[in-house]
Every structure is written in C-alpha cells, then in structure tokens.
Design an enzyme around this catalytic site. Sequence first.
Site, short mmCIF file in Angstrom:
data_model
loop_
_atom_site.label_atom_id
_atom_site.label_comp_id
_atom_site.label_asym_id
_atom_site.label_seq_id
_atom_site.Cartn_x
_atom_site.Cartn_y
_atom_site.Cartn_z
N GLY A 1 37.35 45.96 46.23
CA GLY A 1 35.97 45.53 46.43
C GLY A 1 35.41 46.12 47.71
N GLY A 2 35.42 45.33 48.77
CA GLY A 2 34.80 45.70 50.05
C GLY A 2 35.09 47.11 50.52
CD GLU B 1 33.39 38.34 43.62
OE1 GLU B 1 32.74 39.27 43.14
OE2 GLU B 1 34.12 38.47 44.63
CD GLU C 1 40.47 41.44 41.65
OE1 GLU C 1 40.32 42.38 42.43
OE2 GLU C 1 39.52 40.84 41.12
CG HIS D 1 35.54 39.94 39.52
ND1 HIS D 1 35.24 39.00 40.47
CD2 HIS D 1 36.20 40.92 40.16
CE1 HIS D 1 35.69 39.42 41.65
NE2 HIS D 1 36.28 40.58 41.50
CG ASN E 1 34.07 44.93 41.54
OD1 ASN E 1 32.89 45.14 41.26
ND2 ASN E 1 34.62 43.72 41.47
CD1 TRP E 2 31.56 50.62 44.62
CD2 TRP E 2 29.56 51.44 44.05
NE1 TRP E 2 31.58 51.98 44.80
CE2 TRP E 2 30.37 52.50 44.46
CE3 TRP E 2 28.25 51.71 43.64
CZ2 TRP E 2 29.91 53.82 44.48
CZ3 TRP E 2 27.79 53.02 43.65
CH2 TRP E 2 28.61 54.07 44.08
CE LYS E 3 34.05 42.16 44.65
NZ LYS E 3 34.74 41.11 45.38
CB SER F 1 42.10 41.65 51.34
OG SER F 1 41.14 40.61 51.37
N GLY G 1 38.15 39.41 49.34
CA GLY G 1 37.12 39.46 50.38
C GLY G 1 37.47 38.66 51.63
P1 PGA Z 1 38.04 42.82 47.87
O1 PGA Z 1 37.58 42.49 46.38
O2 PGA Z 1 38.76 44.15 47.85
O3 PGA Z 1 36.77 42.87 48.67
O4 PGA Z 1 38.95 41.73 48.31
C1 PGA Z 1 38.41 42.75 45.30
C2 PGA Z 1 37.73 42.34 44.01
O5 PGA Z 1 37.03 41.32 43.99
O6 PGA Z 1 37.86 43.02 42.98
#
Ligand code: PGA
Length: 272
Positions: A245-246, A106, A182, A104, A8-10, A224, A188
Amino acid sequence: MRKLLAANWKENPGSEARARALFHAVAEKLTESHSRSAAEAVICPPDIYLDAIAGEYRKLNRTAKRGLSIGAQDVFWEERGAFTGEVGPAMLQRLGIRYVIVGHSERRRYLHETDAMVNRKITRALRDGLRVILCVGEPAAVRSKGIAAARRFVKNQIKKGLTGVERHGSRFPIGGFAVAYEPIWAIGTGKSDNPKDAAEMARFIRRELPRGWGSRTRILYGGSVDSGNVLDFVEYNEVDGALVGGASLRAGEFGAMVAKVGGRRLLRRQRQ
Ligand code: PGA
C-alpha cells in the site's frame, strides 16, 4: 512461480496528472532495474484513473511492458445493469486490466463487504478470465488470542470466499490466482508481521485452498511492506510476493522492492 509485487494505490493520488506521473516514474524505475524477468509487478490505481493508466501502459515499449500489468482494486459480480457505482469484469478487461483485488480489509470494514459478496466477485471475475488477488487477514483482537485463532479466522474467510468456486476449476485461469495474507493490524501501521509467522500462515493458507489449487496459487504477504523488509518475507519459499500500500506510492520505493526481489531471484537462478 515468479514472485509478484502488487501496488495498491488505494484512494491515491489526488489527480489524474499525478497518477500518470507516478505510473511513469514506476515504469521507469522498473525498466532501469532490469529485474522484471524475475519478478512481476502489477499496479492497481483507483478506477477513475484506470483508463488513463491503461492508456499510458499501452504506450510503453515492449521491454518496459514485460512483467508489468495493471489491476483494479475491486470488481462487481454483474456485467451491467442497475447497479449504481459498480464496474463489471468485462468493462475492466476492455481496458486491458488483468488483475483485480477482491475483499480488501478496508472494503470489508468500511463498506461492509461480506464473504458472500467476496465469493460472488471472485466467481465472476475468475469465470471472466481476470486474475484475482483475494485478501484475507485477521484483526488485532483475534491475533491477540494467538496464532491458532488467527488461522481459524483466515480459514473461514478462505472457505467462504471460495465456496463453490472450485466446481468450475477447469475453466478458471488458476495460474493467475493469488491470496494476499494481510493481518489488519499490520496495514498502514508500520508494524509488519513477523516474516516467519507470515510464512507459516502462507503455508497454512495454501493447504486450505481447493484441491489442486495450492501449487498454482501465489500467496502474498501484505501489511507495512517496504524496500527495507520485503526480502525478509519473500526469502521464504511459502511467500510468493507482496501486496504493497503506502510504499507503492513512492516510485523509488516500489522500484527498489521489485529490483530487490527480482534481482535476488535472478542471482539464485544464475547460481543454479
Ligand atoms: P500498507 O497497505 O502497505 O500501507 O500497509 C497494504 C494493503 O493494504 O494492501
């Protein structure tokens, strides 16, 4: 079920050129690792780059494409019309997009996406043949009340997110459905969940799915995850992969994750 690693590149990276470069770097790493027969990877760039990345994907040779697909980070429930800013399932499919992330945390937090909206998106996306990754997970305030409270929270998200969806079950590509657990406090933050707790939550989620879905749905863990801890999660049978994500913004990291997860599966299979 093959393990799935979803990137997930966001809202990253900052330019199309960098998105293309990142995609190529990831594809190269995956080809090097020779592990994609045992783990599947999906790359989810921001919508603005989907056309470019789908184009790059089409240029890959057959070996490089194997086990790799492109996903979107969201989808709308209407195909077309006066819905400013939205993108419908058929628009994505025309680009060759196979997966969509829905709900998601976010989007739930910053855009106030509700379970009812998530439900409409899932219903439409599945009906139109997209593979959905439904995100669920509790905030820190809920988890601090204990695992039972976290379960209640997640159960509610699943029930509401999937209300009525099962009625159309036979028409859905259920094999392509996934739930990503999640916990919000783990996203993150560098503080991932305890793998055993995540596996227990995955087992719980599977039980809460509509009848007949459990055995065909992949349950992912997200929050994470990196190449250093991904195996701690996927070594549990309950966990069918990770939403990353990250760490997915670093080609070497993401490539290493797919190689580790896929390689481990290959090794197991060879031993059997
Ligand atoms: P993260 O994000 O790996 O940076 O914790 C995961 C996500 O939001 O899908």
